[in-house]
Design an enzyme around this catalytic site. Sequence first.
Site, PDB file in Angstrom:
ATOM      1  N   ASN A 162      31.423  -0.812 -41.443  1.00  0.00           N
ATOM      2  CA  ASN A 162      32.293  -0.598 -40.286  1.00  0.00           C
ATOM      3  C   ASN A 162      31.500   0.147 -39.220  1.00  0.00           C
ATOM      4  O   ASN A 162      30.663   0.988 -39.538  1.00  0.00           O
ATOM      5  CB  ASN A 162      33.487   0.263 -40.714  1.00  0.00           C
ATOM      6  CG  ASN A 162      34.432   0.590 -39.566  1.00  0.00           C
ATOM      7  OD1 ASN A 162      34.804  -0.274 -38.774  1.00  0.00           O
ATOM      8  ND2 ASN A 162      34.845   1.852 -39.481  1.00  0.00           N
ATOM      9  N   GLU A 191      26.726   1.499 -29.173  1.00  0.00           N
ATOM     10  CA  GLU A 191      27.219   0.849 -30.399  1.00  0.00           C
ATOM     11  C   GLU A 191      26.481  -0.452 -30.661  1.00  0.00           C
ATOM     12  O   GLU A 191      26.147  -0.784 -31.800  1.00  0.00           O
ATOM     13  CB  GLU A 191      28.722   0.546 -30.298  1.00  0.00           C
ATOM     14  CG  GLU A 191      29.605   1.768 -30.451  1.00  0.00           C
ATOM     15  CD  GLU A 191      31.086   1.406 -30.492  1.00  0.00           C
ATOM     16  OE1 GLU A 191      31.452   0.388 -31.108  1.00  0.00           O
ATOM     17  OE2 GLU A 191      31.888   2.154 -29.909  1.00  0.00           O
ATOM     18  N   SER A 204      33.177  -7.118 -28.308  1.00  0.00           N
ATOM     19  CA  SER A 204      31.849  -6.929 -27.709  1.00  0.00           C
ATOM     20  C   SER A 204      30.786  -6.657 -28.770  1.00  0.00           C
ATOM     21  O   SER A 204      29.626  -7.050 -28.602  1.00  0.00           O
ATOM     22  CB  SER A 204      31.866  -5.818 -26.653  1.00  0.00           C
ATOM     23  OG  SER A 204      31.972  -4.544 -27.230  1.00  0.00           O
ATOM     24  N   SER A 230      28.985   5.636 -35.402  1.00  0.00           N
ATOM     25  CA  SER A 230      28.420   5.618 -36.749  1.00  0.00           C
ATOM     26  C   SER A 230      28.632   4.252 -37.390  1.00  0.00           C
ATOM     27  O   SER A 230      29.689   3.651 -37.225  1.00  0.00           O
ATOM     28  CB  SER A 230      29.125   6.658 -37.636  1.00  0.00           C
ATOM     29  OG  SER A 230      29.089   7.951 -37.052  1.00  0.00           O
ATOM     30  N   LEU A 268      39.776   6.380 -45.575  1.00  0.00           N
ATOM     31  CA  LEU A 268      39.520   5.946 -44.196  1.00  0.00           C
ATOM     32  C   LEU A 268      38.281   6.613 -43.590  1.00  0.00           C
ATOM     33  O   LEU A 268      38.187   7.838 -43.538  1.00  0.00           O
ATOM     34  CB  LEU A 268      40.749   6.248 -43.329  1.00  0.00           C
ATOM     35  CG  LEU A 268      40.649   5.793 -41.864  1.00  0.00           C
ATOM     36  CD1 LEU A 268      40.601   4.280 -41.774  1.00  0.00           C
ATOM     37  CD2 LEU A 268      41.806   6.347 -41.057  1.00  0.00           C
ATOM     38  N   ASP A 269      37.345   5.784 -43.140  1.00  0.00           N
ATOM     39  CA  ASP A 269      36.153   6.232 -42.408  1.00  0.00           C
ATOM     40  C   ASP A 269      35.343   7.291 -43.174  1.00  0.00           C
ATOM     41  O   ASP A 269      34.693   8.144 -42.567  1.00  0.00           O
ATOM     42  CB  ASP A 269      36.541   6.778 -41.020  1.00  0.00           C
ATOM     43  CG  ASP A 269      37.192   5.714 -40.143  1.00  0.00           C
ATOM     44  OD1 ASP A 269      36.832   4.538 -40.283  1.00  0.00           O
ATOM     45  OD2 ASP A 269      38.061   6.063 -39.323  1.00  0.00           O
ATOM     46  N   MET A 284      41.190  -2.976 -36.408  1.00  0.00           N
ATOM     47  CA  MET A 284      42.002  -1.777 -36.231  1.00  0.00           C
ATOM     48  C   MET A 284      43.090  -1.609 -37.286  1.00  0.00           C
ATOM     49  O   MET A 284      43.992  -0.781 -37.123  1.00  0.00           O
ATOM     50  CB  MET A 284      42.621  -1.776 -34.830  1.00  0.00           C
ATOM     51  CG  MET A 284      41.572  -1.805 -33.710  1.00  0.00           C
ATOM     52  SD  MET A 284      40.271  -0.528 -33.841  1.00  0.00           S
ATOM     53  CE  MET A 284      41.205   0.907 -33.326  1.00  0.00           C
TER      54      MET A 284
HETATM   55  C1  GAR Z   1      34.498  -0.200 -30.654  1.00  0.00           C
HETATM   56  O1  GAR Z   1      34.351   0.937 -29.846  1.00  0.00           O
HETATM   57  C2  GAR Z   1      34.542   0.204 -32.115  1.00  0.00           C
HETATM   58  O2  GAR Z   1      33.674   1.257 -32.438  1.00  0.00           O
HETATM   59  C3  GAR Z   1      35.968   0.634 -32.249  1.00  0.00           C
HETATM   60  O3  GAR Z   1      36.707  -0.309 -31.501  1.00  0.00           O
HETATM   61  C4  GAR Z   1      35.883  -0.807 -30.452  1.00  0.00           C
HETATM   62  C5  GAR Z   1      35.861  -2.305 -30.541  1.00  0.00           C
HETATM   63  O4  GAR Z   1      35.202  -2.859 -29.440  1.00  0.00           O
HETATM   64  N1  GAR Z   1      36.373   0.655 -33.622  1.00  0.00           N
HETATM   65  C6  GAR Z   1      37.307   1.474 -34.097  1.00  0.00           C
HETATM   66  O5  GAR Z   1      37.895   2.279 -33.406  1.00  0.00           O
HETATM   67  C7  GAR Z   1      37.574   1.330 -35.579  1.00  0.00           C
HETATM   68  N2  GAR Z   1      38.504   2.317 -36.019  1.00  0.00           N
HETATM   69  P1  GAR Z   1      34.767  -4.384 -29.456  1.00  0.00           P
HETATM   70  O6  GAR Z   1      36.001  -5.201 -29.866  1.00  0.00           O
HETATM   71  O7  GAR Z   1      34.385  -4.668 -28.036  1.00  0.00           O
HETATM   72  O8  GAR Z   1      33.642  -4.562 -30.421  1.00  0.00           O
END
Ligand code: GAR
Length: 208
Positions: A105, A172, A13, A134, A142-143, A88
């Site tokens: 990220n 986001e 998304s 963020s 990491l992060d 991920m």
């Molecule tokens: C989002 O919420 C993003 O912030 C998170 O995964 C989701 C992906 O949604 N990212 C993490 O957790 C990174 N460690 P999307 O595939 O719909 O963009």
Amino acid sequence: RSRIAVLASGRGSNLQAIVDAIAAGSLHAEVVAVLSDKPDASALAKVPPERRWAQSPKAYVDRAAFDAALGDALAGFAPDWVVCAGYMRILGEAFVQRFSGRLINIHPSLLPLYKGLHTHARALEAGDAEAGASVHFVVPELDAGTVLAQARVPVLPGDTDEALAQRVLVVEHPLLIASLQWLVAGRVAEREGRLEVDGNPLFSPLRL
Ligand code: GAR
């Protein structure tokens, strides 16, 4: 137009928000590639086949080998910016160094709180009044890279992980687009782990 490559493992998304902003003329860029560690990720379908790269890490002997293949594929698309949007899998140090300064990220917490996984559950468990997301530069730890921008939402009574995740996801998308607008316009520079916006030091993250 800036060349943006997106790393994604799932739904996509955030990638869709980038595609939409470009189509609407509000982001002067092009999505030149989507790369994934999940060959069945729905994110991949958002770009034409010649802009996709997806491999399972299981096909590689170790993380370094997978990262090297990912990095070579990525470099082949000649991106100006590399955006991890729901990617991920941890990126190894060599990969991060290779794309350092143009690798960002989006993470679903108010960093430095809740690095890693299960951010929403941890925010609920802690009884936080606010949660958020963020956008940060990626460093090997990491992060832990410098945060460019954050968006906040309230935690509401009776929230579940899913309800909170959905409320955060809504912010986001504009957060990521705003961050990319600043980046592609050349307004943000990172020097020695500190951010400058329009040549001035950024002492705290931009707020959306
Ligand atoms: C989002 O919420 C993003 O912030 C998170 O995964 C989701 C992906 O949604 N990212 C993490 O957790 C990174 N460690 P999307 O595939 O719909 O963009």
